[in-house]
Design an enzyme around this catalytic site. Sequence first.
Site, PDB file in Angstrom:
ATOM      1  N   HIS A  64       0.423  -0.005 -10.243  1.00 16.11           N
ATOM      2  CA  HIS A  64      -0.400  -0.924  -9.441  1.00 16.11           C
ATOM      3  C   HIS A  64      -0.647  -2.238 -10.186  1.00 16.11           C
ATOM      4  O   HIS A  64      -1.784  -2.654 -10.415  1.00 16.11           O
ATOM      5  CB  HIS A  64      -1.727  -0.273  -9.066  1.00 16.11           C
ATOM      6  CG  HIS A  64      -2.339  -0.872  -7.827  1.00 16.11           C
ATOM      7  ND1 HIS A  64      -3.537  -0.472  -7.310  1.00 16.11           N
ATOM      8  CD2 HIS A  64      -1.885  -1.845  -6.992  1.00 16.11           C
ATOM      9  CE1 HIS A  64      -3.825  -1.173  -6.227  1.00 16.11           C
ATOM     10  NE2 HIS A  64      -2.832  -2.018  -6.013  1.00 16.11           N
ATOM     11  N   ARG A 105       0.848  -1.184   0.000  1.00 13.34           N
ATOM     12  CA  ARG A 105       0.000   0.000   0.000  1.00 13.34           C
ATOM     13  C   ARG A 105       0.887   1.239   0.000  1.00 13.34           C
ATOM     14  O   ARG A 105       1.886   1.297   0.715  1.00 13.34           O
ATOM     15  CB  ARG A 105      -0.923   0.022   1.239  1.00 13.34           C
ATOM     16  CG  ARG A 105      -2.101  -0.948   1.166  1.00 13.34           C
ATOM     17  CD  ARG A 105      -3.099  -0.519   0.105  1.00 13.34           C
ATOM     18  NE  ARG A 105      -4.225  -1.442  -0.020  1.00 13.34           N
ATOM     19  CZ  ARG A 105      -4.254  -2.485  -0.817  1.00 13.34           C
ATOM     20  NH1 ARG A 105      -3.205  -2.772  -1.564  1.00 13.34           N
ATOM     21  NH2 ARG A 105      -5.323  -3.249  -0.883  1.00 13.34           N
ATOM     22  N   GLU A 107       5.544  13.148  -6.733  1.00 11.81           N
ATOM     23  CA  GLU A 107       6.858  13.457  -6.167  1.00 11.81           C
ATOM     24  C   GLU A 107       7.880  12.344  -6.387  1.00 11.81           C
ATOM     25  O   GLU A 107       9.087  12.569  -6.243  1.00 11.81           O
ATOM     26  CB  GLU A 107       6.735  13.768  -4.674  1.00 11.81           C
ATOM     27  CG  GLU A 107       6.147  12.635  -3.840  1.00 11.81           C
ATOM     28  CD  GLU A 107       5.889  13.063  -2.398  1.00 11.81           C
ATOM     29  OE1 GLU A 107       6.660  13.893  -1.875  1.00 11.81           O
ATOM     30  OE2 GLU A 107       4.919  12.562  -1.798  1.00 11.81           O
TER      31      GLU A 107
END
Length: 392
Positions: free
Chosen positions: A272, A231, A260
């Site tokens: 993902h 996560r 970032e």
Amino acid sequence: MFKIQTLNKISAQGLTQLPRDDYEVASELLTPDAILVRSADMHSMELPDSVKAIARAGAGTNNIPIPAMTERGVVVFNTPGANANAVRELVLLSLLLASRPVIKAAEWVQGLAGKGSEIPELAEKGKSQFTGPEIRGKTLGVIGLGAIGAMVANSASDLGMKVIGYDPFISVDAAWSLSRAVVKAETLDTILTKADYITIHVPQTAETKGLINADKIKAMKKGVRIINLARGGLVVNADLLEGIKSGKIDCFVTDFADQELLGNDKVICLPHLGASTPEAEENCALMAVKQLRDFLETGTIVNSVNFPKCRLDGAIPAGGTRLCIAHKNIPNMVGQITTVLAESSLNISTMTSQSRGDVAYTVIDVDTPVDGAAMYKLGAIKGLIGVRPISG
């Protein structure tokens, strides 16, 4: 007929396990009995009172408002282990990507297009800028030894890595599945100070959010390589980037892209992909559908994140009723329930009751139908969350 609402695209193989004569499946339903979901954010959704269960086709459930569902008596299921092999394989790939800059190397070779017969020689001369260490003999720290973490630990050991695992809440099944070569760490600091590679496999909770932060990075070995396919919130990105800048962290592989993190040569961001295999999607859908069917048809709870595991073996008595009762885990709840049934002249043929934290779940078979008056009396018991009858 049961109504199942789908909030995401669910594998067709899973949906075929819902018989058309008994189930209606659609993405838009006014009064669904249950919901099948993958990644859709449910926190701002207003669910109708008809919803009895939610099944997440995947392991993580941070997209579901668990406390609110628990208060309503809605059982939330996940599918632990169904996508474990897909994630395990991507972690192994990430170990190699963190060590050998093959992505940069492949991109560089593409830049040689148009140089014709010079390409082999140019490639040979340029390869030295893409060297990296082997993983064999290095130490891997595995944080979290659930279904995925245990598989990663075993595979890394088979590849010749020294593996240290940390999980204060490891299950008996996971412990039995671990290779004897995997060393158990008593504290997280043991992993941080010894590991050349660290991979994270814990759920994101209030306790684990920001698990990898400046203090933890400070304790790590210089040149550590970190992998996070669990996560995004488990890692404080700003602290990680500072760790890269200082030379403490050599590479970070994440499955959770963030503005970032992009444009940094030491960061590999994946979109993902952890469970993005047809096999994993099918396995998750099949498990989620089976759990919903078992719950709706028999009251069975397996792999719930908010209610206890509970099963009453045997068929519902012919002409009888199975009562599935969610309630607070407080004294004399079962006594009050059985008293109401006795006062209503309902004979209990069999029952079971299990608890988990502040909630409990009781399943009772009675020999005859349960009328509205008895249901009303059950619902009036203080501490009872919900009761659902299933006819035999």
